[in-house]
Design a protein around this motif. Sequence first.
Motif, mmCIF file in Angstrom:
data_model
loop_
_atom_site.group_PDB
_atom_site.id
_atom_site.type_symbol
_atom_site.label_atom_id
_atom_site.label_comp_id
_atom_site.label_asym_id
_atom_site.label_seq_id
_atom_site.Cartn_x
_atom_site.Cartn_y
_atom_site.Cartn_z
ATOM 1 N N PHE A 166 8.636 8.082 2.980
ATOM 2 C CA PHE A 166 8.386 8.024 1.544
ATOM 3 C C PHE A 166 9.692 8.083 0.754
ATOM 4 O O PHE A 166 9.860 7.361 -0.246
ATOM 5 C CB PHE A 166 7.460 9.164 1.110
ATOM 6 N N VAL A 167 10.604 8.924 1.173
ATOM 7 C CA VAL A 167 11.889 9.024 0.475
ATOM 8 C C VAL A 167 12.650 7.705 0.564
ATOM 9 O O VAL A 167 13.236 7.242 -0.421
ATOM 10 C CB VAL A 167 12.724 10.186 1.055
ATOM 11 N N LEU A 168 12.619 7.070 1.728
ATOM 12 C CA LEU A 168 13.296 5.783 1.898
ATOM 13 C C LEU A 168 12.698 4.729 0.973
ATOM 14 O O LEU A 168 13.431 4.002 0.273
ATOM 15 C CB LEU A 168 13.196 5.322 3.349
ATOM 16 N N VAL A 169 11.365 4.633 0.965
ATOM 17 C CA VAL A 169 10.720 3.658 0.084
ATOM 18 C C VAL A 169 11.029 3.982 -1.377
ATOM 19 O O VAL A 169 11.230 3.075 -2.198
ATOM 20 C CB VAL A 169 9.199 3.618 0.329
ATOM 21 N N GLY A 170 11.102 5.267 -1.705
ATOM 22 C CA GLY A 170 11.442 5.654 -3.064
ATOM 23 C C GLY A 170 12.830 5.184 -3.466
ATOM 24 O O GLY A 170 13.046 4.734 -4.591
ATOM 25 N N LYS A 171 13.778 5.296 -2.555
ATOM 26 C CA LYS A 171 15.132 4.815 -2.842
ATOM 27 C C LYS A 171 15.154 3.303 -3.035
ATOM 28 O O LYS A 171 15.977 2.771 -3.787
ATOM 29 C CB LYS A 171 16.077 5.212 -1.708
ATOM 30 N N LEU A 172 14.259 2.604 -2.343
ATOM 31 C CA LEU A 172 14.185 1.146 -2.448
ATOM 32 C C LEU A 172 13.225 0.683 -3.547
ATOM 33 O O LEU A 172 13.045 -0.522 -3.726
ATOM 34 C CB LEU A 172 13.716 0.547 -1.114
ATOM 35 N N SER A 173 12.613 1.630 -4.253
ATOM 36 C CA SER A 173 11.481 1.285 -5.109
ATOM 37 C C SER A 173 11.854 0.302 -6.225
ATOM 38 O O SER A 173 11.063 -0.587 -6.561
ATOM 39 C CB SER A 173 10.870 2.549 -5.728
ATOM 40 N N TYR A 174 13.038 0.449 -6.807
ATOM 41 C CA TYR A 174 13.419 -0.454 -7.899
ATOM 42 C C TYR A 174 13.542 -1.886 -7.395
ATOM 43 O O TYR A 174 12.978 -2.827 -7.970
ATOM 44 C CB TYR A 174 14.732 0.020 -8.529
ATOM 45 N N THR A 175 14.263 -2.067 -6.298
ATOM 46 C CA THR A 175 14.428 -3.407 -5.730
ATOM 47 C C THR A 175 13.098 -3.952 -5.238
ATOM 48 O O THR A 175 12.808 -5.147 -5.389
ATOM 49 C CB THR A 175 15.452 -3.375 -4.586
ATOM 50 N N LEU A 176 12.281 -3.090 -4.665
ATOM 51 C CA LEU A 176 10.960 -3.525 -4.197
ATOM 52 C C LEU A 176 10.095 -3.961 -5.372
ATOM 53 O O LEU A 176 9.392 -4.985 -5.288
ATOM 54 C CB LEU A 176 10.289 -2.373 -3.435
ATOM 55 N N TYR A 177 10.164 -3.229 -6.459
ATOM 56 C CA TYR A 177 9.390 -3.612 -7.647
ATOM 57 C C TYR A 177 9.860 -4.970 -8.173
ATOM 58 O O TYR A 177 9.046 -5.827 -8.544
ATOM 59 C CB TYR A 177 9.539 -2.544 -8.733
ATOM 60 N N LEU A 178 11.167 -5.186 -8.203
ATOM 61 C CA LEU A 178 11.699 -6.452 -8.691
ATOM 62 C C LEU A 178 11.266 -7.637 -7.825
ATOM 63 O O LEU A 178 10.877 -8.687 -8.336
ATOM 64 C CB LEU A 178 13.230 -6.402 -8.737
ATOM 65 N N TRP A 179 11.354 -7.487 -6.521
ATOM 66 C CA TRP A 179 11.173 -8.624 -5.616
ATOM 67 C C TRP A 179 9.720 -8.942 -5.309
ATOM 68 O O TRP A 179 9.362 -10.112 -5.127
ATOM 69 C CB TRP A 179 11.894 -8.372 -4.293
ATOM 70 N N HIS A 180 8.864 -7.940 -5.206
ATOM 71 C CA HIS A 180 7.560 -8.206 -4.584
ATOM 72 C C HIS A 180 6.740 -9.228 -5.378
ATOM 73 O O HIS A 180 6.129 -10.127 -4.793
ATOM 74 C CB HIS A 180 6.765 -6.902 -4.417
ATOM 75 N N TYR A 181 6.725 -9.101 -6.704
ATOM 76 C CA TYR A 181 5.808 -9.949 -7.470
ATOM 77 C C TYR A 181 6.217 -11.415 -7.489
ATOM 78 O O TYR A 181 5.378 -12.301 -7.278
ATOM 79 C CB TYR A 181 5.645 -9.400 -8.893
ATOM 80 N N PRO A 182 7.505 -11.756 -7.732
ATOM 81 C CA PRO A 182 7.850 -13.178 -7.651
ATOM 82 C C PRO A 182 7.623 -13.772 -6.265
ATOM 83 O O PRO A 182 7.201 -14.927 -6.146
ATOM 84 C CB PRO A 182 9.331 -13.213 -8.044
ATOM 85 N N ILE A 183 7.870 -13.000 -5.228
ATOM 86 C CA ILE A 183 7.601 -13.517 -3.875
ATOM 87 C C ILE A 183 6.116 -13.770 -3.700
ATOM 88 O O ILE A 183 5.701 -14.830 -3.190
ATOM 89 C CB ILE A 183 8.133 -12.533 -2.813
ATOM 90 N N PHE A 184 5.278 -12.836 -4.129
ATOM 91 C CA PHE A 184 3.832 -13.023 -4.012
ATOM 92 C C PHE A 184 3.388 -14.265 -4.789
ATOM 93 O O PHE A 184 2.583 -15.068 -4.310
ATOM 94 C CB PHE A 184 3.092 -11.790 -4.544
ATOM 95 N N CYS A 185 3.927 -14.430 -6.019
ATOM 96 C CA CYS A 185 3.545 -15.574 -6.844
ATOM 97 C C CYS A 185 3.949 -16.890 -6.191
ATOM 98 O O CYS A 185 3.145 -17.831 -6.093
ATOM 99 C CB CYS A 185 4.210 -15.479 -8.218
ATOM 100 N N LEU A 186 5.183 -16.974 -5.762
ATOM 101 C CA LEU A 186 5.697 -18.227 -5.220
ATOM 102 C C LEU A 186 5.003 -18.609 -3.921
ATOM 103 O O LEU A 186 4.715 -19.790 -3.679
ATOM 104 C CB LEU A 186 7.209 -18.113 -5.017
ATOM 105 N N VAL A 187 4.730 -17.637 -3.079
ATOM 106 C CA VAL A 187 4.011 -17.923 -1.829
ATOM 107 C C VAL A 187 2.597 -18.411 -2.128
ATOM 108 O O VAL A 187 2.138 -19.418 -1.575
ATOM 109 C CB VAL A 187 3.979 -16.671 -0.922
ATOM 110 N N ASP A 188 1.898 -17.730 -3.020
ATOM 111 C CA ASP A 188 0.534 -18.154 -3.370
ATOM 112 C C ASP A 188 0.523 -19.530 -4.013
ATOM 113 O O ASP A 188 -0.377 -20.338 -3.779
ATOM 114 C CB ASP A 188 -0.112 -17.134 -4.321
#
Length: 595
Positions: A280-302
């Motif tokens: 959880f701590v690791l994901v928390g440290k990555l949370s900002y970058t994960l928030y930025l990347w996940h949605y455009p990747i999901f959109c473009l793939v779909d």
Amino acid sequence: MKYRPDIDGLRAVAVLAVVAFHLKRDWLPGGFVGVDVFFVISGFLITALILEAQRSGTFTFSGFYQRRIARIAPAFLLVATATLFFAWLVYTPQDFASSGAVFVAALLSVANMKFIYQGDYFAFSPDAQPFLHYWSLSVEEQYYLVFPLFLMTLLAVVPRHARTIVAGAFAASLALCIVLTYHSPQWAFFSLPSRAWELLAGSLAAMAAAPFRPGHFGRLGSGLRAAGLMLIIGSCLILDGSMAIPGFYALLPVIGAVTLVSVNPAEGDVASRLLRLPAFVLVGKLSYTLYLWHYPIFCLVDYHFYASSELFRTACKLMLTVLAVGATYLLVEAPSRRFLNRPASKRLSYAFLVTALVLLVPLGLHIRANYYINADPSDVASGGLVFEQRPSRGTVVLMGDSNGSMYGYTLREIARELGLTLVVASVASGDPLPPVGAAETTLWADSLAVIRKTRPDFVIIGMEWREKLKHHPGRLDTALAEIGPHTGKIIIMDQIPSLPPVASREGIRKGIRPPFGEDVRQAAIRQSVNRFLHAHASDKVVVIDTAAKLVGPDGDVRFADGAGRETYKDEKHISTAGAALFADDIRQALGAPPH
């Protein structure tokens, strides 16, 4: 401020909830409340940092914003620019143009305000808005611009009442949020005034944090933290987009998050042990970058793989997200934050941000202006959008509403190829036909003025004819009589067939497959209005039959062209690929041989 790994764990809960919601809403229908949790965390942390610096006498606004730039800008700019590049590769010109416009709004921290005027967050196109999630970043960035000055002023002028005044602002914002949720839901969802209470809740928690030392509440503290975590998890499970969101419902995750950040963990605290787990701590440290990347990747793939299986698309989304997040954090976010946070890098951090904005804002504006050719009423009043060719072999005016603008990109390419100057006077949602009776409209007068001034060789008219001629078909006769003396030829694009609502990328992702037939009633209305239009054909007026290219021999509406590109933008508008089907018809009407 002493590092608290449990807050990184809470970030992980928040971002994983949002990711799960965007991956498949049925899995976690209330996962969107992760954003509410982020708001509380952000308010808490920046207020704690400001207070700590203020007490030690080291606070400066330039230093505060340097840290914000170092924390936010590098990954933000990288991901946003990469998203725009991949949108160029994947999206139709219309959707790419829309991405360019939102890209600019995100860069200027006003994406939330742009989305206010575009509709309901839960009803947005699920694959054509890769910057949709930037609305929450804009809210936070606006808060960062306003709150530090507000807080420091209170601490300087009325230090004893600072907490009370912040609490009053919190109450006012909460009340506004509740009222707007029922009267203006888009404003309630997206605007800072109606969302500030969530950040202010975190700020109040930081201002009251001193008494809440580890173990202060004893067993009660552990129970409060467990209850707070359960409130957040419960909100993710029981809330959904059909409810009056944010409103009263947002209190649930906010109270949960405030409890977790306010009551410091004590020994044996179950919630703290969970949130401090290394994963959880690791994901928390990555949370900002994960928030930025996940949605455009999901959109473009779909968007690109809309006809592929859900399993394949999900695997692509997760794999690409993990790779992008890991690379961005290790190569960009972490090192740039360390570098730009150095005292010696203060000027450089500001110069970096200003340079990026100076370069990227014009890029986004260029994309918006050049990939969707549509005029505003003010453009028409000042002579239309002019795409001049030198030397020019003639002039073409495009007139209409959004059903005219949908031909704009293709017509611009044809005009360039033929050496014709294009003047665009088509306005989405406009009504460019002569008014009836006492109806007031300047668009018809301004459009006619453009034609009188330019005296074009050709006027091309496209619009939603069913609506425009429904009650007063004679408006067309009046328009043709007024336009005719000022142009060599009038070209009418007749009423296109309509797709059924299920005929979309989202419908196909859900298992619906072509062929798609037009609604019988809509088809009858279209055929009737088109007979009326074609009755006006003459040596001066050419009417192009759109059904010839869009309706098959069995009456099915054509969903894709020969290359598999969608021919429709939505059920009532064709895409650029759809407009390209008529390129030869338009060339021939313009007196050029077809390709």
